[in-house]
Design a protein around this motif. Sequence first.
Motif, mmCIF file in Angstrom:
data_model
loop_
_atom_site.group_PDB
_atom_site.id
_atom_site.type_symbol
_atom_site.label_atom_id
_atom_site.label_comp_id
_atom_site.label_asym_id
_atom_site.label_seq_id
_atom_site.Cartn_x
_atom_site.Cartn_y
_atom_site.Cartn_z
ATOM 1 N N GLY A 26 -0.820 27.031 -62.375
ATOM 2 C CA GLY A 26 0.092 28.053 -61.590
ATOM 3 C C GLY A 26 0.506 27.085 -60.382
ATOM 4 N N ILE A 27 1.812 27.362 -59.960
ATOM 5 C CA ILE A 27 2.394 26.727 -58.816
ATOM 6 C C ILE A 27 2.739 28.071 -58.000
ATOM 7 C CG2 ILE A 27 4.423 25.759 -58.010
ATOM 8 C CD1 ILE A 27 4.745 24.532 -60.766
ATOM 9 N N VAL A 28 1.806 27.870 -56.571
ATOM 10 C CA VAL A 28 1.877 28.839 -55.759
ATOM 11 C C VAL A 28 2.329 28.188 -54.419
ATOM 12 C CG1 VAL A 28 -0.058 30.151 -56.988
ATOM 13 C CG2 VAL A 28 -0.561 28.528 -55.128
ATOM 14 N N GLY A 29 2.541 29.258 -53.613
ATOM 15 C CA GLY A 29 3.306 28.736 -52.171
ATOM 16 C C GLY A 29 4.134 29.813 -51.525
ATOM 17 N N LYS A 50 9.233 26.013 -54.797
ATOM 18 C CA LYS A 50 8.515 26.350 -56.116
ATOM 19 C C LYS A 50 9.781 26.337 -57.214
ATOM 20 C CE LYS A 50 6.510 30.143 -55.165
ATOM 21 N NZ LYS A 50 6.948 30.592 -53.649
ATOM 22 N N THR A 51 10.853 27.277 -56.885
ATOM 23 C CA THR A 51 11.833 27.291 -57.720
ATOM 24 C C THR A 51 12.622 26.015 -58.024
ATOM 25 O OG1 THR A 51 12.221 29.720 -57.247
ATOM 26 C CG2 THR A 51 13.991 28.593 -58.047
ATOM 27 N N SER A 52 12.845 25.220 -56.728
ATOM 28 C CA SER A 52 13.329 23.863 -57.170
ATOM 29 C C SER A 52 12.658 23.102 -57.838
ATOM 30 C CB SER A 52 13.477 23.430 -55.798
ATOM 31 O OG SER A 52 14.486 24.187 -54.869
ATOM 32 N N LEU A 53 11.358 23.089 -57.885
ATOM 33 C CA LEU A 53 10.624 22.213 -58.736
ATOM 34 C C LEU A 53 10.702 22.656 -59.948
ATOM 35 C CD1 LEU A 53 8.267 20.088 -59.054
ATOM 36 C CD2 LEU A 53 6.545 21.624 -58.529
ATOM 37 N N HIS A 104 3.479 34.303 -57.366
ATOM 38 C CA HIS A 104 3.136 34.922 -55.737
ATOM 39 C C HIS A 104 2.029 35.235 -55.651
ATOM 40 C CE1 HIS A 104 6.580 34.693 -53.254
ATOM 41 N NE2 HIS A 104 7.531 35.341 -54.023
ATOM 42 N N ASP A 105 1.345 36.318 -56.693
ATOM 43 C CA ASP A 105 0.043 36.742 -56.591
ATOM 44 C C ASP A 105 -1.043 35.687 -56.662
ATOM 45 O OD1 ASP A 105 -2.541 38.151 -57.163
ATOM 46 O OD2 ASP A 105 -0.860 40.072 -57.260
ATOM 47 N N VAL A 144 -4.410 25.060 -60.229
ATOM 48 C CA VAL A 144 -3.111 25.655 -59.345
ATOM 49 C C VAL A 144 -2.769 24.502 -58.390
ATOM 50 C CG1 VAL A 144 -3.875 28.144 -59.203
ATOM 51 C CG2 VAL A 144 -4.626 26.383 -57.614
ATOM 52 N N ALA A 145 -1.398 24.411 -58.357
ATOM 53 C CA ALA A 145 -0.871 23.613 -57.425
ATOM 54 C C ALA A 145 -0.080 24.339 -56.249
ATOM 55 C CB ALA A 145 0.262 22.744 -57.930
ATOM 56 N N VAL A 146 -0.434 23.828 -54.962
ATOM 57 C CA VAL A 146 -0.324 24.710 -53.962
ATOM 58 C C VAL A 146 0.928 23.929 -53.142
ATOM 59 C CG1 VAL A 146 -1.162 25.689 -51.675
ATOM 60 C CG2 VAL A 146 -2.492 25.450 -53.906
ATOM 61 N N LEU A 147 2.149 24.537 -52.853
ATOM 62 C CA LEU A 147 3.163 23.704 -52.255
ATOM 63 C C LEU A 147 3.157 24.278 -50.778
ATOM 64 C CD1 LEU A 147 5.930 23.635 -54.877
ATOM 65 C CD2 LEU A 147 4.096 22.246 -54.646
ATOM 66 N N LYS A 148 3.576 23.470 -50.123
ATOM 67 C CA LYS A 148 3.869 23.987 -48.292
ATOM 68 C C LYS A 148 4.906 23.238 -47.955
ATOM 69 C CE LYS A 148 1.861 24.313 -43.776
ATOM 70 N NZ LYS A 148 0.474 23.895 -42.927
#
Length: 258
Positions: free
Chosen positions: A32-35, A41-44, A193-194, A205-209
């Motif tokens: 899961g990719i969250v942020g 997220k979309t660009s990645l 998102h959830d 999960v990978a968390v982007l900021k």
Amino acid sequence: MMLSARNLSWSIGGVEIVEDISLDLHAGEFLGIVGPNGSGKTSLMAMLSGLRKPRSGDVLLDGMSMTLLQRRDVARRIALVEQQAETQERINARQAVELGRIPHKGALSPWSRHDDEIVDRALRDVDMEGFGKRMWHTLSGGERQRLHIARALAQEPKILLLDEPTNHLDIGHQIALLHLVRKQKLTVAAALHDLNHAAMFCDRVAVLKAGTLVAMGKPCHVLTPALILDVFGVLVDVELNGADGCHIRYRAPSLLAT
């Protein structure tokens, strides 16, 4: 089959959208990719799929740079369901799913009964088998989203990339869809998102900021109150369920001021 990002960066108008992200998507896992919105997220996902060339860095498919592979060869191994995927063609639901077979077709490989069986199964898997003759423009947003998933399954990929796949779906279909994806013998990366969906279905999960990767690991280890406050700006309580499970309870916004 493994998909790897190596020091990926991408910018637009001088603004860094993704900055120096490296990660490995392991065979058979659900990542899961969250942020928050705007975290990259979309660009990645676009770079991982090969649709967008990174400003710097590389994407490797089984150790080979994706830049060295033909687009058809990539499409036989990776399917992407985009967040805003759409079609303006006047086609019916079944024809939309049949598009997933294009990477496998050529001048010497006409449509076959086997292709029909694959499309039938994909429609059945997303609970749309009775919609085959419905015209695309008559379908709801949720119905279209399920058909995009069916199209990706009909592609018979080894790796499935999903950019917010539960958009436009009610809660029942959100859970059913992620459960369906989890059951497939595929390697999956999904921008979600959830956070509770990520905790429920994802192995990691990978968390982007702000375009950077700030944490990665098992959901119960990564999705802590401190990290969620730092990345998303909300206070939560995290309940641990067993060895690896967790559930996130959001506090009312009024509590943030106390």
